[in-house]
Design a protein around this motif. Structure first.
Motif, PDB file in Angstrom:
ATOM      1  N   LYS A 144       0.909  -1.293  -0.077  1.00 26.68           N
ATOM      2  CA  LYS A 144       0.038   0.047   0.192  1.00 26.68           C
ATOM      3  C   LYS A 144       0.787   1.221  -0.068  1.00 26.68           C
ATOM      4  CE  LYS A 144      -3.878  -2.494   0.628  1.00 26.68           C
ATOM      5  NZ  LYS A 144      -3.814  -3.161  -0.527  1.00 26.68           N
ATOM      6  N   ALA A 145       1.849   1.148  -0.577  1.00 28.11           N
ATOM      7  CA  ALA A 145       2.592   2.487  -0.941  1.00 28.11           C
ATOM      8  C   ALA A 145       2.109   3.730  -1.405  1.00 28.11           C
ATOM      9  CB  ALA A 145       3.919   2.177  -1.669  1.00 28.11           C
ATOM     10  N   TYR A 146       0.794   3.429  -2.007  1.00 27.16           N
ATOM     11  CA  TYR A 146       0.047   4.769  -2.762  1.00 27.16           C
ATOM     12  C   TYR A 146      -0.316   5.163  -1.499  1.00 27.16           C
ATOM     13  CZ  TYR A 146      -3.983   1.597  -2.298  1.00 27.16           C
ATOM     14  OH  TYR A 146      -5.215   0.720  -2.045  1.00 27.16           O
ATOM     15  N   ARG A 147      -0.540   4.784  -0.274  1.00 29.68           N
ATOM     16  CA  ARG A 147      -1.155   5.469   0.810  1.00 29.68           C
ATOM     17  C   ARG A 147       0.146   6.028   1.585  1.00 29.68           C
ATOM     18  NH1 ARG A 147      -4.261   3.160   4.254  1.00 29.68           N
ATOM     19  NH2 ARG A 147      -4.278   1.068   3.412  1.00 29.68           N
ATOM     20  N   PHE A 148       1.331   5.888   1.448  1.00 26.80           N
ATOM     21  CA  PHE A 148       2.543   6.258   2.322  1.00 26.80           C
ATOM     22  C   PHE A 148       2.224   7.943   2.406  1.00 26.80           C
ATOM     23  CE2 PHE A 148       6.680   7.916   2.581  1.00 26.80           C
ATOM     24  CZ  PHE A 148       7.307   7.207   3.559  1.00 26.80           C
ATOM     25  N   PRO A 149       2.559   8.530   3.391  1.00 23.48           N
ATOM     26  CA  PRO A 149       3.233   7.733   4.748  1.00 23.48           C
ATOM     27  C   PRO A 149       2.153   7.530   5.737  1.00 23.48           C
ATOM     28  CG  PRO A 149       3.225  10.428   4.921  1.00 23.48           C
ATOM     29  CD  PRO A 149       2.465   9.970   3.743  1.00 23.48           C
ATOM     30  N   GLN A 150       0.972   7.164   5.423  1.00 26.82           N
ATOM     31  CA  GLN A 150      -0.110   6.471   6.355  1.00 26.82           C
ATOM     32  C   GLN A 150       0.196   5.211   6.537  1.00 26.82           C
ATOM     33  OE1 GLN A 150      -1.876   8.637   3.854  1.00 26.82           O
ATOM     34  NE2 GLN A 150      -1.348   9.998   5.140  1.00 26.82           N
ATOM     35  N   THR A 151       0.809   4.465   5.520  1.00 27.84           N
ATOM     36  CA  THR A 151       1.291   3.107   5.530  1.00 27.84           C
ATOM     37  C   THR A 151       2.660   3.346   5.613  1.00 27.84           C
ATOM     38  OG1 THR A 151       1.464   3.084   3.129  1.00 27.84           O
ATOM     39  CG2 THR A 151      -0.465   2.149   4.164  1.00 27.84           C
ATOM     40  N   ASP A 152       3.834   2.488   6.077  1.00 27.45           N
ATOM     41  CA  ASP A 152       4.962   2.623   6.208  1.00 27.45           C
ATOM     42  C   ASP A 152       6.023   2.300   4.980  1.00 27.45           C
ATOM     43  OD1 ASP A 152       4.265   3.278   8.700  1.00 27.45           O
ATOM     44  OD2 ASP A 152       5.074   1.198   9.647  1.00 27.45           O
ATOM     45  N   THR A 153       5.536   1.636   4.029  1.00 29.56           N
ATOM     46  CA  THR A 153       6.267   1.402   2.942  1.00 29.56           C
ATOM     47  C   THR A 153       6.369   2.425   1.702  1.00 29.56           C
ATOM     48  OG1 THR A 153       5.668  -1.018   3.161  1.00 29.56           O
ATOM     49  CG2 THR A 153       6.874  -0.502   1.323  1.00 29.56           C
ATOM     50  N   PRO A 154       7.495   2.854   1.425  1.00 26.52           N
ATOM     51  CA  PRO A 154       7.604   4.000   0.387  1.00 26.52           C
ATOM     52  C   PRO A 154       7.790   3.367  -0.934  1.00 26.52           C
ATOM     53  CG  PRO A 154       9.677   4.001   1.421  1.00 26.52           C
ATOM     54  CD  PRO A 154       8.722   2.889   2.133  1.00 26.52           C
ATOM     55  N   VAL A 155       7.545   4.103  -1.991  1.00 25.52           N
ATOM     56  CA  VAL A 155       8.027   3.922  -3.260  1.00 25.52           C
ATOM     57  C   VAL A 155       8.552   5.056  -3.792  1.00 25.52           C
ATOM     58  CG1 VAL A 155       5.817   4.401  -4.336  1.00 25.52           C
ATOM     59  CG2 VAL A 155       7.177   2.688  -5.668  1.00 25.52           C
ATOM     60  N   ALA A 156       9.775   5.125  -4.636  1.00 24.03           N
ATOM     61  CA  ALA A 156      10.246   6.154  -5.162  1.00 24.03           C
ATOM     62  C   ALA A 156       9.949   6.680  -6.406  1.00 24.03           C
ATOM     63  CB  ALA A 156      11.691   6.270  -4.919  1.00 24.03           C
ATOM     64  N   ILE A 157       9.022   7.376  -6.715  1.00 31.17           N
ATOM     65  CA  ILE A 157       8.505   7.776  -8.178  1.00 31.17           C
ATOM     66  C   ILE A 157       9.105   8.959  -8.563  1.00 31.17           C
ATOM     67  CG2 ILE A 157       6.226   8.181  -7.328  1.00 31.17           C
ATOM     68  CD1 ILE A 157       6.443   5.849 -10.159  1.00 31.17           C
ATOM     69  N   GLY A 158       9.363   8.976  -9.838  1.00 29.35           N
ATOM     70  CA  GLY A 158       9.936  10.284 -10.258  1.00 29.35           C
ATOM     71  C   GLY A 158       8.820  11.031 -11.135  1.00 29.35           C
ATOM     72  N   ARG A 159       9.278  12.095 -11.702  1.00 28.53           N
ATOM     73  CA  ARG A 159       8.471  12.975 -12.589  1.00 28.53           C
ATOM     74  C   ARG A 159       8.085  12.098 -13.833  1.00 28.53           C
ATOM     75  NH1 ARG A 159       9.333  17.551 -14.973  1.00 28.53           N
ATOM     76  NH2 ARG A 159      11.502  17.253 -15.071  1.00 28.53           N
ATOM     77  N   ARG A 160       9.037  11.448 -14.466  1.00 30.23           N
ATOM     78  CA  ARG A 160       9.133  10.980 -15.742  1.00 30.23           C
ATOM     79  C   ARG A 160       9.129   9.457 -15.640  1.00 30.23           C
ATOM     80  NH1 ARG A 160      13.124  14.957 -18.243  1.00 30.23           N
ATOM     81  NH2 ARG A 160      14.034  14.098 -16.205  1.00 30.23           N
ATOM     82  N   VAL A 161       8.403   8.621 -16.051  1.00 26.64           N
ATOM     83  CA  VAL A 161       8.559   7.231 -15.811  1.00 26.64           C
ATOM     84  C   VAL A 161       8.536   6.404 -17.225  1.00 26.64           C
ATOM     85  CG1 VAL A 161       7.551   5.222 -14.823  1.00 26.64           C
ATOM     86  CG2 VAL A 161       7.411   7.320 -13.488  1.00 26.64           C
ATOM     87  N   ALA A 162       9.482   5.392 -17.191  1.00 28.12           N
ATOM     88  CA  ALA A 162       9.314   4.848 -18.611  1.00 28.12           C
ATOM     89  C   ALA A 162       9.111   3.353 -17.903  1.00 28.12           C
ATOM     90  CB  ALA A 162      10.757   4.725 -19.189  1.00 28.12           C
ATOM     91  N   VAL A 163       8.180   2.511 -18.613  1.00 29.99           N
ATOM     92  CA  VAL A 163       8.015   1.109 -18.379  1.00 29.99           C
ATOM     93  C   VAL A 163       8.332   0.418 -19.649  1.00 29.99           C
ATOM     94  CG1 VAL A 163       6.154  -0.607 -17.596  1.00 29.99           C
ATOM     95  CG2 VAL A 163       5.865   1.962 -16.627  1.00 29.99           C
ATOM     96  N   VAL A 164       9.164  -0.725 -19.192  1.00 25.83           N
ATOM     97  CA  VAL A 164       9.604  -1.624 -20.390  1.00 25.83           C
ATOM     98  C   VAL A 164       8.810  -2.778 -20.588  1.00 25.83           C
ATOM     99  CG1 VAL A 164      11.694  -2.521 -21.221  1.00 25.83           C
ATOM    100  CG2 VAL A 164      11.988  -0.336 -19.850  1.00 25.83           C
ATOM    101  N   GLY A 165       8.322  -3.090 -21.573  1.00 33.93           N
ATOM    102  CA  GLY A 165       7.535  -4.218 -21.626  1.00 33.93           C
ATOM    103  C   GLY A 165       6.231  -4.096 -22.122  1.00 33.93           C
ATOM    104  N   GLY A 166       5.521  -4.980 -22.778  1.00 33.20           N
ATOM    105  CA  GLY A 166       4.031  -4.826 -23.497  1.00 33.20           C
ATOM    106  C   GLY A 166       3.039  -5.925 -22.868  1.00 33.20           C
ATOM    107  N   GLY A 167       3.190  -6.469 -21.704  1.00 32.37           N
ATOM    108  CA  GLY A 167       2.249  -7.289 -21.184  1.00 32.37           C
ATOM    109  C   GLY A 167       1.274  -6.544 -20.138  1.00 32.37           C
TER     110      GLY A 167
END
Lengths: 294, 480
Positions: free
Chosen positions: B266-289
């Motif tokens: 549940k990093a999308y509710r950080f810091p209410q939850t304790d696990t962070p995720v480091a997401i930048g301004r510009r994101v690239a996702v590699v793959g097509g599935g």
């Protein structure tokens, strides 16, 4: 959202002992018979202390198969360890998973230096104990910032041939770093066939640099950021001999002469800002700035 | 009275502009009126091609007939005769390549919206009636199921229904496997997954979390504890990386890590939850599935300004469901096809600065039947990004294999299992789902779990001997 599941049957992870080893380091003995049955020196557990909590890895600091217990020793450095430190004897740890990682390979060594820095001393204890039981000659060299932070002195005395304790500030009468002692021992003719170094990355790096010209095999224990601890996320990847390895399943022990320590030090910084946010969300009402415990 | 409309009754959805700011479910489900209207599009064909398209053989025309008549409770009973997780399958099955692909209505116009109807019925039942566990007899035999993802849940459910004492071992702190850590909340609400798993508990399945089999117990030790048979459904949890320069820079994630942080922790509710995720301004996702789509759409919801999918083949070869790709596009995800990353560049302090890519052209078909992408000479270009998520596939986790040297595995790590009975080379030990096939779909894994449950039932009731060869013969008489 409420999950209606909970730990069923066993696996209640009762805390049966708790000691404060120094102002920032706590030792807990946890009832975990299934893990204790399999645990070996060098392995770790992952725990979680509340329902919204994160999963953190802690090295197994000791185990007792007969009593069915696992000992953990941890420093109060982040939110999870602080919450864990607030638990007391009789409380339960919500989730406790292990034993994870590969055991340290200790067979066939005769003269070993076990080097620990700060909390790393606690983590190095099971290796020293097992080597001692296996009949190896064990020199233990452990270092702390000052005299008040020294832990496990008596335990190490029982499993070592020589015990050296250094402090950064000299407050125990032995100023210096663990590398100073190790160097002196090697130069004075102690012929180690193995050095085990556990502690801050920078300390392990310097120990590995020191032993490299002597060609002494040096094992270090890595403790990078990880989520599952079973090889699933790859967050703990480190470069060893030019290859990417997962610390959780390929380690946590690796050949210190092969590790890219600079990369490991850099990867340790990934969540530093976020940890601050969760650790210390308090904004000072006076200055409007974030306050820190440091 | 047949509804002759050539199109499916549309399903309400959250507005794309709204939904990129939350993790709530994107599709909202049919109302009873919509469900009845759509159900009336079904022709009730005598030969039921849709059923053959379903890996777990749901009695599709029968349940749809009940929906058309407004008898939703009856429809639910018909579905759950063969599918213990309908609320999940109705949402994440690739119906377009299974039941709906062979629907007669699809020959002219759109097929019947079988998936949407299944979902409607499951949601209706959850909201309107208590779950009635329908276990037949009680049998004095114990079965260990390793892994609580789709394969393990299906296997455990079928065995519990037949009266076996089933213990489900899960490595994480929550059961559900990929349904919890992999598929995002906005596509499959986690409360719903837990509700379906609760049904298994009510059927008597005991669920032990925090149990990493291979570490805490070996397969042999499970047998010693009195388990008469073992099913391995531990999935494909080992992430693949690109093996290119710069992949260990800060800001490069495996899709597994990124999605586990977001979904399970549940990093999308950080810091209410304790696990962070480091997401930048510009994101690239590699793959097509589908995993790449999930990662891209999650990144957008976490506040990334731009999210780009880099896929080395063209749109036609993309393995993601068309619906997922369409949803991603609506949400502003950019697609760069025929684009392959070759190295990642970092800042001075070791964070991702950009990804260097080459353009590809399609050549001759490869082993997968898809045209092989070939690098276009001199086409290198640099794309500035802060975060990269690598979603190019997963392999089976080797923990159980490493702890069980006698277990036969493929060179790439998949467990070797007989295709009908799911039996491995060790008598009494079965395996199915992604750990056998490599990363596939939820419903295929469920199908394998059900097949294994049937084979385990045969084995434990003495219908087959423990000789794997005999198992193969025995299975030909079974309904699978």
């Amino acid at each position: 959202m409420v999950f209606s599941y909970y730990q069923e049957v066993h696996n209640v992870n009762l805390i049966i002992e708790k000691d404060i080893l120094n102002p920032a380091v706590v030792r807990m003995v946890v009832d975990a018979p299934a893990i204790a049955r399999k645990a070996e020196p060098g392995q770790f557990i992952i725990l979680r202390v509340h329902d919204e909590g994160e999963r953190i890895p802690l090295t197994i600091a000791d185990f007792d198969r007969e009593m069915g217990t696992i000992t953990i020793i941890f420093q109060l450095v982040g939110k999870t360890t602080r919450l864990l430190g607030n638990l007391n004897k009789g409380d339960h740890i919500l989730d406790f998973v292990g034993p994870l990682g590969k055991p340290t390979e200790l067979d066939g060594y005769h003269q070993v230096a076990v080097v620990g820095g700060g909390l790393g001393a606690a983590i190095a204890y099971p290796q020293a104990k097992k080597l001692h039981q296996m009949g190896a000659s064990v020199d233990v060299i452990i270092g702390f910032r000052n005299r008040d932070l020294i832990i496990l002195e008596e335990s190490f005395e029982q499993v070592s041939n020589q015990l050296f304790i250094t402090t950064d500030d000299g407050s125990n009468g032995n100023k210096g770093f663990v590398t100073d002692v190790l160097k002196k021992q090697i130069e004075s003719g102690r012929s180690y066939d193995l050095v085990i170094a556990i502690g801050p990355l920078i300390m392990m790096k310097f120990v590995a640099e020191l032993t490299r010209p002597y060609g002494i095999k040096t094992i270090v224990s890595m403790n990078p950021v990880m989520v599952d601890g079973t090889g699933m996320c790859g967050g703990c990847r480190i470069t060893v001999g030019g290859q990417t390895r997962f610390a959780c399943v390929d380690g946590p022990d690796f050949d210190g002469h092969e590790i890219d320590f600079d990369e490991a030090i850099r990867r340790q910084q990934i969540y530093k800002r976020d940890e601050k946010a969760v650790d210390d969300p308090h904004l000072c009402r006076l200055t409007g700035e974030e306050r820190s415990h440091d | 009275m047949i509804n002759r409309s050539l199109e499916k009754v549309p399903m309400p959805e959250q507005d794309p502009k709204e939904r990129v700011r939350n993790f709530n479910e994107v599709t909202l489900g049919y109302t009873p009126e919509m469900a009845i209207e759509e159900a009336r599009r079904c022709l009730q064909c005598k030969n039921k091609p849709c059923m053959d398209g379903c890996p777990v053989k749901v009695f599709i025309p029968e349940f749809i007939e009940k929906v058309a008549a407004g008898q939703f409770a009856e429809a639910y009973d018909i579905i759950t005769r063969t599918n213990s997780l309908p609320a999940i399958c109705g949402r994440v099955c690739p119906q377009e390549s299974q039941c709906e692909m062979v629907c007669v209505r699809g020959k002219k116009g759109e097929p019947v919206a079988i998936g949407r109807l299944e979902r409607f019925v499951a949601d209706w039942a959850m909201a309107h009636q208590p779950f009635k566990p329908n276990t037949e007899t009680v049998r004095n035999k114990k079965v260990a199921v390793i892994g609580s993802g789709p394969a393990g849940l299906a296997c455990a459910g079928d065995l519990a229904q037949r009266g076996y004492q089933v213990t489900l071992f899960e490595a994480f702190h929550v059961p559900g496997g990929v349904l919890m850590y992999g598929i995002p909340e906005f596509r499959l609400p986690k409360s719903l997954v837990q509700a379906e798993i609760d049904h298994l508990r009510q059927m008597g399945v005991s669920i032990l979390t925090n149990q990493v089999i291979g570490k805490i117990y070996s397969i042999d030790e499970l047998r010693d504890q009195g388990f008469d048979a073992v099913f391995i459904g531990s999935g494909a949890g080992l992430p693949l990386f690109l093996n290119i320069e710069g992949e260990n820079l800060n800001g490069v994630y495996s899709a597994n890590e990124f999605l586990t942080r977001v979904n399970l922790m549940k990093a999308y509710r950080f810091p209410q939850t304790d696990t962070p995720v480091a997401i930048g301004r510009r994101v690239a996702v590699v793959g097509g599935g589908n995993v790449a789509m999930d990662a891209a759409r999650s990144a957008k919801r976490l506040g990334a300004e731009s999210v780009t999918i880099l896929y080395r083949r063209s749109q036609a070869e993309m393995p993601a469901r068309a619906e997922e790709a369409a949803h991603a596009r609506e949400e502003g995800i950019e697609f760069r096809f025929l684009t392959n990353p070759v190295r990642i560049l970092g800042t001075e302090d070791g964070w991702v600065r950009s990804v260097v890519c080459v353009k590809m052209v399609l050549g001759e078909p490869d082993a997968s039947g898809r045209r092989r992408p070939v690098e276009e000479q001199g086409s290198e270009f640099e794309l500035p990004v802060d975060t990269i998520v690598v979603a190019i596939g997963q392999r089976p986790n080797p923990l159980i294999k490493n702890a069980t040297p006698e277990l036969e595995v493929q060179p790439w790590g998949g467990i070797v299992a007989e295709s009908q009975t799911m039996s491995t080379n060790i008598p009494g030990v079965y395996a199915g789902g992604d750990v056998v096939t490599g990363a596939a779909t939820v419903i295929k894994a469920m199908g394998a779990g059900k097949q294994a449950a049937q084979a385990i039932d045969d084995y434990l009731t003495g219908k087959t001997s423990d000789d794997p060869e005999a198992c193969i013969l025995g299975s030909e008489q079974s309904e699978f």
